[in-house]
Write a protein that holds these residues in place. Structure first.
Motif, PDB file in Angstrom:
ATOM      1  N   ASN A  57       0.852  -1.178   0.000  1.00 12.51           N
ATOM      2  CA  ASN A  57       0.000   0.000   0.000  1.00 12.51           C
ATOM      3  C   ASN A  57       0.892   1.233   0.000  1.00 12.51           C
ATOM      4  OD1 ASN A  57      -1.903   1.954   0.392  1.00 12.51           O
ATOM      5  ND2 ASN A  57      -2.779   1.056   2.238  1.00 12.51           N
ATOM      6  N   LYS A  58       0.757   2.085  -0.990  1.00 10.39           N
ATOM      7  CA  LYS A  58       1.614   3.267  -1.115  1.00 10.39           C
ATOM      8  C   LYS A  58       1.316   4.336  -0.060  1.00 10.39           C
ATOM      9  CE  LYS A  58       3.784   2.054  -4.886  1.00 10.39           C
ATOM     10  NZ  LYS A  58       5.183   1.806  -4.968  1.00 10.39           N
ATOM     11  N   SER A  59       0.171   4.254   0.605  1.00 14.27           N
ATOM     12  CA  SER A  59      -0.163   5.275   1.603  1.00 14.27           C
ATOM     13  C   SER A  59       0.546   5.027   2.937  1.00 14.27           C
ATOM     14  CB  SER A  59      -1.674   5.329   1.823  1.00 14.27           C
ATOM     15  OG  SER A  59      -2.132   4.109   2.380  1.00 14.27           O
ATOM     16  N   LYS A  60       1.069   3.826   3.145  1.00  8.81           N
ATOM     17  CA  LYS A  60       1.777   3.503   4.387  1.00  8.81           C
ATOM     18  C   LYS A  60       3.269   3.703   4.178  1.00  8.81           C
ATOM     19  CE  LYS A  60       1.852  -0.073   7.914  1.00  8.81           C
ATOM     20  NZ  LYS A  60       1.431  -1.418   8.277  1.00  8.81           N
ATOM     21  N   PRO A  61       3.985   4.301   5.149  1.00  6.97           N
ATOM     22  CA  PRO A  61       5.428   4.519   5.005  1.00  6.97           C
ATOM     23  C   PRO A  61       6.178   3.198   4.796  1.00  6.97           C
ATOM     24  CG  PRO A  61       4.595   5.715   6.895  1.00  6.97           C
ATOM     25  CD  PRO A  61       3.477   4.848   6.406  1.00  6.97           C
TER      26      PRO A  61
END
Length: 77
Positions: free
Chosen positions: A6-10
């Motif tokens: 998931n690109k939204s999680k660091p």
């Protein structure tokens, strides 16, 4: 092993979660090593940390040479 993330999680949080999951699922004699982009990220952070420390030292050296004292330039009055 490859995974879509998931690109939204660091990225560092994803790596920590994956490492914990793999360590808990792996047998006792197995070693987990995460490479690739994480290895490059760690090397970059080490280089940035070194550059930050070196720049702070160089600034203090310039200030000490300018004021002819290490403590004098730290006082603000």
């Amino acid at each position: 092993m490859y995974a879509m993330v998931n690109k939204s999680k660091p990225f560092d949080k994803i790596v920590m979660d994956a490492r914990e999951l793999l360590i808990s699922a792996a047998p006792a004699n197995y070693r987990i090593q995460i490479t690739g982009e994480e290895l490059l990220r760690k090397e970059s952070m080490a280089n940035l940390t070194f550059a930050l420390i070196l720049s702070i030292i160089l600034v203090f050296m310039v200030l000490a040479a300018e004021f002819e004292s290490i403590i004098h330039h730290l006082s603000f009055y």
